[in-house]
Design a protein around this motif. Structure first.
Motif, PDB file in Angstrom:
ATOM      1  N   TRP A  24       0.716  -1.175  -0.028  1.00  0.00           N
ATOM      2  CA  TRP A  24       0.042  -0.098  -0.078  1.00  0.00           C
ATOM      3  C   TRP A  24       1.002   1.284  -0.063  1.00  0.00           C
ATOM      4  O   TRP A  24       1.911   1.145   0.713  1.00  0.00           O
ATOM      5  CB  TRP A  24      -0.889  -0.036   1.208  1.00  0.00           C
ATOM      6  CG  TRP A  24      -2.196  -0.824   1.179  1.00  0.00           C
ATOM      7  CD1 TRP A  24      -3.405  -0.618   0.780  1.00  0.00           C
ATOM      8  CD2 TRP A  24      -2.182  -2.365   1.387  1.00  0.00           C
ATOM      9  NE1 TRP A  24      -3.979  -1.724   0.759  1.00  0.00           N
ATOM     10  CE2 TRP A  24      -3.175  -2.870   0.815  1.00  0.00           C
ATOM     11  CE3 TRP A  24      -1.037  -3.214   1.836  1.00  0.00           C
ATOM     12  CZ2 TRP A  24      -3.883  -3.959   1.191  1.00  0.00           C
ATOM     13  CZ3 TRP A  24      -1.330  -4.590   1.949  1.00  0.00           C
ATOM     14  CH2 TRP A  24      -2.543  -4.957   1.727  1.00  0.00           C
ATOM     15  N   GLU A  68      -2.892   4.772   0.038  1.00  0.00           N
ATOM     16  CA  GLU A  68      -3.645   3.613   0.426  1.00  0.00           C
ATOM     17  C   GLU A  68      -3.807   2.863  -0.894  1.00  0.00           C
ATOM     18  O   GLU A  68      -4.531   1.837  -1.195  1.00  0.00           O
ATOM     19  CB  GLU A  68      -4.804   3.625   1.195  1.00  0.00           C
ATOM     20  CG  GLU A  68      -4.501   4.104   2.421  1.00  0.00           C
ATOM     21  CD  GLU A  68      -3.720   3.134   3.138  1.00  0.00           C
ATOM     22  OE1 GLU A  68      -3.684   1.944   3.341  1.00  0.00           O
ATOM     23  OE2 GLU A  68      -2.672   3.674   4.054  1.00  0.00           O
ATOM     24  N   VAL A  70      -2.922   0.341  -3.778  1.00  0.00           N
ATOM     25  CA  VAL A  70      -2.073  -0.873  -3.937  1.00  0.00           C
ATOM     26  C   VAL A  70      -1.346  -1.042  -4.998  1.00  0.00           C
ATOM     27  O   VAL A  70      -2.008  -1.094  -6.338  1.00  0.00           O
ATOM     28  CB  VAL A  70      -3.265  -2.158  -3.672  1.00  0.00           C
ATOM     29  CG1 VAL A  70      -2.420  -3.367  -3.604  1.00  0.00           C
ATOM     30  CG2 VAL A  70      -4.158  -1.906  -2.669  1.00  0.00           C
ATOM     31  N   LYS A 104      -7.019   0.966  -7.088  1.00  0.00           N
ATOM     32  CA  LYS A 104      -7.070   2.234  -6.410  1.00  0.00           C
ATOM     33  C   LYS A 104      -7.682   2.260  -5.231  1.00  0.00           C
ATOM     34  O   LYS A 104      -8.361   1.439  -4.861  1.00  0.00           O
ATOM     35  CB  LYS A 104      -7.545   3.035  -7.555  1.00  0.00           C
ATOM     36  CG  LYS A 104      -6.977   3.377  -8.781  1.00  0.00           C
ATOM     37  CD  LYS A 104      -7.635   4.470  -9.667  1.00  0.00           C
ATOM     38  CE  LYS A 104      -7.087   4.553 -10.881  1.00  0.00           C
ATOM     39  NZ  LYS A 104      -7.575   5.629 -11.884  1.00  0.00           N
TER      40      LYS A 104
ATOM     41  N   MET B 204      -8.002  -9.463   4.531  1.00  0.00           N
ATOM     42  CA  MET B 204      -6.896  -9.011   3.144  1.00  0.00           C
ATOM     43  C   MET B 204      -6.943  -7.865   3.070  1.00  0.00           C
ATOM     44  O   MET B 204      -5.748  -6.983   2.747  1.00  0.00           O
ATOM     45  CB  MET B 204      -7.126 -10.272   2.223  1.00  0.00           C
ATOM     46  CG  MET B 204      -7.220 -11.585   2.223  1.00  0.00           C
ATOM     47  SD  MET B 204      -5.494 -11.814   2.907  1.00  0.00           S
ATOM     48  CE  MET B 204      -5.606 -12.207   4.622  1.00  0.00           C
ATOM     49  N   VAL B 205      -8.056  -7.174   2.819  1.00  0.00           N
ATOM     50  CA  VAL B 205      -8.088  -5.867   2.748  1.00  0.00           C
ATOM     51  C   VAL B 205      -7.488  -4.866   3.739  1.00  0.00           C
ATOM     52  O   VAL B 205      -6.705  -3.706   3.344  1.00  0.00           O
ATOM     53  CB  VAL B 205      -9.594  -5.240   2.625  1.00  0.00           C
ATOM     54  CG1 VAL B 205      -9.842  -3.673   2.424  1.00  0.00           C
ATOM     55  CG2 VAL B 205     -10.353  -5.941   1.611  1.00  0.00           C
ATOM     56  N   GLY B 207      -4.995  -5.717   4.985  1.00  0.00           N
ATOM     57  CA  GLY B 207      -3.430  -6.003   5.049  1.00  0.00           C
ATOM     58  C   GLY B 207      -2.845  -7.114   5.793  1.00  0.00           C
ATOM     59  O   GLY B 207      -1.742  -7.248   6.038  1.00  0.00           O
ATOM     60  N   SER B 239      -2.663 -12.710   0.402  1.00  0.00           N
ATOM     61  CA  SER B 239      -2.784 -11.713  -0.310  1.00  0.00           C
ATOM     62  C   SER B 239      -1.548 -11.735  -1.464  1.00  0.00           C
ATOM     63  O   SER B 239      -0.561 -12.350  -1.159  1.00  0.00           O
ATOM     64  CB  SER B 239      -2.458 -10.336   0.230  1.00  0.00           C
ATOM     65  OG  SER B 239      -3.772 -10.109   0.980  1.00  0.00           O
ATOM     66  N   PHE B 240      -1.825 -11.106  -2.406  1.00  0.00           N
ATOM     67  CA  PHE B 240      -0.486 -10.911  -3.619  1.00  0.00           C
ATOM     68  C   PHE B 240      -0.029 -12.336  -3.863  1.00  0.00           C
ATOM     69  O   PHE B 240       0.951 -12.416  -4.128  1.00  0.00           O
ATOM     70  CB  PHE B 240       0.402 -10.196  -2.827  1.00  0.00           C
ATOM     71  CG  PHE B 240       0.297  -8.712  -2.415  1.00  0.00           C
ATOM     72  CD1 PHE B 240      -0.393  -7.925  -3.536  1.00  0.00           C
ATOM     73  CD2 PHE B 240       0.051  -8.419  -0.993  1.00  0.00           C
ATOM     74  CE1 PHE B 240      -0.558  -6.425  -2.831  1.00  0.00           C
ATOM     75  CE2 PHE B 240      -0.104  -7.146  -0.713  1.00  0.00           C
ATOM     76  CZ  PHE B 240      -0.472  -6.312  -1.778  1.00  0.00           C
ATOM     77  N   HIS B 487     -11.295  -8.735  -6.377  1.00  0.00           N
ATOM     78  CA  HIS B 487     -10.961  -7.784  -5.557  1.00  0.00           C
ATOM     79  C   HIS B 487     -11.259  -6.222  -6.082  1.00  0.00           C
ATOM     80  O   HIS B 487     -10.609  -5.518  -5.573  1.00  0.00           O
ATOM     81  CB  HIS B 487      -9.445  -7.745  -5.209  1.00  0.00           C
ATOM     82  CG  HIS B 487      -8.498  -7.444  -6.241  1.00  0.00           C
ATOM     83  ND1 HIS B 487      -7.991  -8.517  -7.252  1.00  0.00           N
ATOM     84  CD2 HIS B 487      -7.629  -6.240  -6.653  1.00  0.00           C
ATOM     85  CE1 HIS B 487      -7.262  -8.038  -8.108  1.00  0.00           C
ATOM     86  NE2 HIS B 487      -6.867  -6.721  -7.840  1.00  0.00           N
ATOM     87  N   GLY B 520      -8.615   0.090  -1.584  1.00  0.00           N
ATOM     88  CA  GLY B 520      -7.223  -0.589  -1.712  1.00  0.00           C
ATOM     89  C   GLY B 520      -7.367  -1.906  -1.517  1.00  0.00           C
ATOM     90  O   GLY B 520      -6.613  -2.275  -0.457  1.00  0.00           O
ATOM     91  N   ALA B 521      -8.120  -2.746  -2.187  1.00  0.00           N
ATOM     92  CA  ALA B 521      -8.249  -4.163  -1.820  1.00  0.00           C
ATOM     93  C   ALA B 521      -7.093  -4.986  -2.434  1.00  0.00           C
ATOM     94  O   ALA B 521      -6.810  -4.530  -3.674  1.00  0.00           O
ATOM     95  CB  ALA B 521      -9.585  -4.783  -2.243  1.00  0.00           C
ATOM     96  N   PRO B 522      -6.305  -5.768  -1.910  1.00  0.00           N
ATOM     97  CA  PRO B 522      -5.190  -6.476  -2.821  1.00  0.00           C
ATOM     98  C   PRO B 522      -5.880  -7.726  -3.555  1.00  0.00           C
ATOM     99  O   PRO B 522      -6.895  -8.223  -3.079  1.00  0.00           O
ATOM    100  CB  PRO B 522      -4.243  -6.890  -1.397  1.00  0.00           C
ATOM    101  CG  PRO B 522      -5.187  -7.086  -0.292  1.00  0.00           C
ATOM    102  CD  PRO B 522      -6.085  -6.245  -0.359  1.00  0.00           C
ATOM    103  N   PRO B 523      -5.063  -7.976  -4.634  1.00  0.00           N
ATOM    104  CA  PRO B 523      -5.438  -9.341  -5.002  1.00  0.00           C
ATOM    105  C   PRO B 523      -5.145 -10.472  -4.043  1.00  0.00           C
ATOM    106  O   PRO B 523      -4.325 -10.284  -3.087  1.00  0.00           O
ATOM    107  CB  PRO B 523      -4.339  -9.397  -5.985  1.00  0.00           C
ATOM    108  CG  PRO B 523      -3.564  -8.272  -6.248  1.00  0.00           C
ATOM    109  CD  PRO B 523      -3.772  -7.443  -4.972  1.00  0.00           C
TER     110      PRO B 523
END
Lengths: 584, 584
Positions: A24, A68, A70, A104, B204-205, B207, B239-240, B487, B520-523
């Motif tokens: 982030w 924030e 990603v 985003k 996950m959102v 982090g 995540s990621f 996501h 800003g949600a990650p994969p």
């Protein structure tokens, strides 16, 4: 591939490496033709650097990022010219050569910093953002580590973790159950367990010998600041042990947790009888980080025509070190404090032991300097100390003195969050009387074993019977408690009848346990710890809420997901239920 | 003190030691002037010996003991004259010199042996006695070890165990929720989670990067043999990561469990597409302990005027090794098997490839020996094999062939419980169509990500879109499954609209998740394993019930504690609920 490394692990040994990071956008700093971005993940923060002169397109792209967002970044690790020794990655930065926006982000409603600008309500509504804050996350990391270490310790001692059911039967005894309507058996209900008490005892009857479980429990009570409708217990039970073996085992667990999680060696726990705890601290969960023990003064105060003391069965004092110079105003505030309805005292007497050795009290009219000297001696007071005296019914006054003691400790900053004072309080009474209802209730629960030496009092003076029951207290917080259980059907019957159960009701509610006792129940006992409280104590938190990922508020609401909520009529129909008209 | 040792640890090195044991009277054998008693605890069995000539009083006392009494014995360890090599303590016995009865026992309603004489109902009513049986207890010991090893493995990989709430909101989507009325918010209800899906995605959102939880889940479904209203999941999210990293991580976990719990090295898991699983096994959870793959025969069977085959879109076969000599009767039984409503086929064609090389089928009227030779070749059949052919609608017929395949494997004892064949089934369809309702449902759940290369089909041919979804299958059992999640808010909206959600309903039910995606949600992606199934598979059980300490029966009852049950009207009143008249 999203990353070769996390954002917390690169250092000088990685200089020159081609790496990929994802995380982030934490902070963006623009300085002349350079833009620095801190990229953050759970493991840390790493600085990315973008140079207008080296790569204008990338520089422009970086300047369009928002807080924030990603991102994924590819680049090369370089030694920093100006190092930051506050973070593990502070010696290096990443010279980015490719940047990908993975998602985003809108501007968060509060800052993702340890000291956030978000209020409680906003933080709870956006709990998923609040959990991004390191200050919150580290509590949950501690919680994780505590359960891992607890399991490790108990597993090594041959404890078996056994899951007991969550859908059980309702018992009207004790606190209120949450209930769950059964669709397949209309008109019938499950209840959610307030604790796995009966099941763990049955597992002892089953010969499981050593059981534990880290388990959710439920209590439908009106919520106070530090209560949650669902909470987690470290629940344990052992067979073929006496009280001492149980205390040693779980003292060992607690020491192990302090050692592994905090690096602290805790000495052996003192064991204090309930009677002494009440006598010296006015509380069954004494905070022993500081002294100020309660001192009994009745014999020194009588016969001087001071009716307040003469008419009181109990007169007690605490000696507050170095506070003889408290102003009139400060003493009035203390009097107001003890008169608050939460404390409920009628008043407060003081005695200043001045630095010059003189004595000055608010009852000089009744007591001579000689009398007061004896008071000071009894309290082990030194010049400069302040003695605070209260009088009234014994139990109530002790409780009030305890409240005052804790208040003085707060005022004097004696509650050091990094100091941990552990003890066992033992020999609890088996029963406590509800004077209004004129009946006895179990102080722990109806399965607690009376002390063999007090057994003969069960008929004649039940209130005097002590139990093989114990609490673990740390810094004035009851973190756990338990007892040796009854394992004999006759004795269980006897205790239930003292508690006012008819044979029929006893059989109806606890029949399966009583039946189990007829098939070779071993001697057994156990303990349960409040995990939430234990974590919040270790983390130095004031509330358990911040060591729970998704807590509920004081009205039992999860404001993030908006639960509880209305449900469709079809769902109620299937359950054979209808809503009665709501109160206006 | 109740014991110096457990009943499972004494051996020749202890000879001469004075010891104390506590446990249950397991067996009593009287031989002349000697009485031998096996004392049992969780850890084992030790023989006690009582000699009339040495100590008559003790001998008499021992002879009065009954099965399952709880005793404490003090004595001396002695080498046995006739050793028992079947148990670890078989080289020694205890010469008792003191005996204490800790609790008596009624005669249990069934024997406490691995092969008990107790029926299912009796065992469940007295589950606390059933759990004394080693055969049952060892399943729960295995369950304990599995959770310990799972946590160890995931902790080492930086997964954090986070407890998600048990009292959440109800969602009409999917299976039926158990609901919990809220007293503090009358007319509103919590629901018990069917899985922590939304919460783990929110983590996950937040982090948290790597989450797991071993957690109770709840589903109010009509119970089948292998379903329980409450069950336990090993629930994980990362995540990621791409799909491959998830598969590798949890393949690693599974290998670790096989290695540590069973001492078995499992080779790398094959990965089979859903399309191939259906084509070659007729099932999305193929049992690959044996071959007998489905063989497509349509092209070989057409144009011979056999209408059953010519009118069918699909003709398929399995080749059963060595069964050419099946009798007419056996073949009739197989035909009856496939005609059972549970399988639902119209009939079965056979082709015997006799040992002498001749071919004999039930459709000789339509097909020449040349034709049948081609069939045998296609099936890789050898002399002695039996080919079974079915025809009809493709999906249905494959499913029927799969049932037949599993039946033949049972008949031929090919389902070796000590052989473990693991695989991943991947590339599941995103959606499945309910032809009756003429709408699509999510095959896994609405948060599953479509494959990027199939995204363009979402509007034109949603049924053809494959998902980044996968199941772990062991020996024909789906032990776990998961997916890469969506996501991106726009894509989530899109998929929900394909599933028939209006914007309003989507917002109402999943609003907090969709909102979270904008910050800003990650994969991310994850997996959930059924712990009960995993344990029962490892333990070689036919049902999950025996790896659950206190299971419920098929009507959702716990017969031991008699739950669910009626509750007091006052309890309902407090909740603002009333019972509607029960159905007659």
């Amino acid at each position: 591939m999203y990353r070769t490394n996390t954002c917390g692990e690169l250092n000088l040994t990685n200089v020159g490496n081609e790496i990929v990071l994802s995380g982030w956008v934490h902070r963006i700093r623009k300085m002349g033709g350079m833009t620095f971005i801190d990229i953050r993940d759970r493991y840390g923060v790493t600085q990315l650097s973008f140079d207008l002169e080296v790569n204008e397109e990338l520089y422009t792209q970086a300047n369009k990022l928002g807080r924030e967002w990603v991102i994924k970044v590819e680049g090369i690790v370089k030694e920093r010219s100006s190092k930051n020794s506050n973070i593990p990655t502070g010696d290096i930065e990443i010279i980015a050569n490719k940047l990908t926006v993975l998602n985003k982000s809108k501007t968060p409603p509060f800052t993702i910093e340890d000291d956030t600008d978000g209020g409680d309500d906003l933080r709870m509504k956006y709990r998923y953002l609040d959990l991004r804050r390191k200050a919150v996350r580290k509590n949950l990391e501690l919680r994780h580590k505590m359960t891992i270490e607890t399991r490790k310790y108990l597993d090594h001692l041959d404890f078996l973790e056994v899951e007991t059911p969550t859908l059980i039967g309702s018992t009207p005894e004790g606190a209120r159950d949450f209930i769950v309507p059964s669709r397949m058996n209309q008109g019938e209900f499950y209840a959610l367990p307030q604790s796995p008490q009966l099941f763990k005892q049955l597992l002892m009857v089953s010969g499981f010998d050593r059981y534990f479980q880290i388990v959710k429990c439920f209590r439908d009570e009106d919520l106070r600041a530090d209560r949650q409708p669902e909470f987690t217990q470290i629940d344990c039970e052992m067979s073929f042990v006496d009280q001492n073996e149980i205390l040693n085992t779980f003292e060992g667990l607690t020491k192990h947790l302090f050692k592994t999680l905090k690096g602290i060696d805790i000495p052996d726990f003192p064991r204090m009888s309930y009677a002494d705890a009440m006598k010296y601290y006015g509380s069954d969960k004494p905070d022993t980080r500081f002294d100020m023990q309660l001192v009994e003064m009745k014999d020194l105060t009588k016969g001087r025509d001071f009716m307040v003391f003469d008419s009181a069965p109990y007169v007690g004092a605490i000696c507050v070190e170095g506070c003889a110079a408290y102003t009139r105003r400060q003493l009035d505030d203390l009097t107001n404090f003890v008169k608050r309805p939460q404390v409920g005292a009628k008043g407060l007497i003081y005695l200043r032991y001045n630095e010059d050795g003189s004595l000055k009290s608010s009852v000089d009219k009744f007591y001579s300097e000689e009398d007061l000297k004896l008071w000071a001696e009894r309290c082990n007071a030194k010049p400069g100390d302040l003695i605070l005296v209260m009088a009234g019914e014994t139990d109530k006054t002790r409780k009030q003195l305890s409240d005052l003691r804790l208040e003085m400790a707060s005022q004097l900053n004696l509650k050091d969050k990094n100091d941990f004072k552990c003890l066992w309080v033992v020999d609890f009474p088996l029963l406590e009387k509800d004077e209004e209802l004129n009946r006895y209730f179990a102080m722990h629960h109806p399965f607690t074993s009376p002390k063999p030496e007090d057994m003969h009092l069960l008929d004649t003076d039940p209130g005097a019977v002590r139990a093989n029951a114990y609490d673990m207290v740390i810094n004035g917080v009851e973190v756990g408690g338990g007892s040796i259980r009854i394992h004999d059907r006759e004795l269980q019957n006897k205790v239930l009848s003292v508690l006012g159960f008819t044979q029929e009701r006893a059989q109806e509610q606890f029949g399966f346990l009583m039946d189990a006792f007829t098939f070779g129940a071993p001697p057994h006992g156990g303990v349960a710890f409040g995990l939430d409280r234990m974590v919040s104590l270790f983390a130095g938190l004031d509330s358990i809420r911040d060591c729970i990922a998704f807590p509920k508020n004081n009205s039992g609401h999860d404001v993030m997901i908006d639960a509880p909520s209305k449900i469709d009529k079809e769902q109620l129909d299937e359950l054979g239920l209808s809503l009665v008209k709501l109160k206006e």
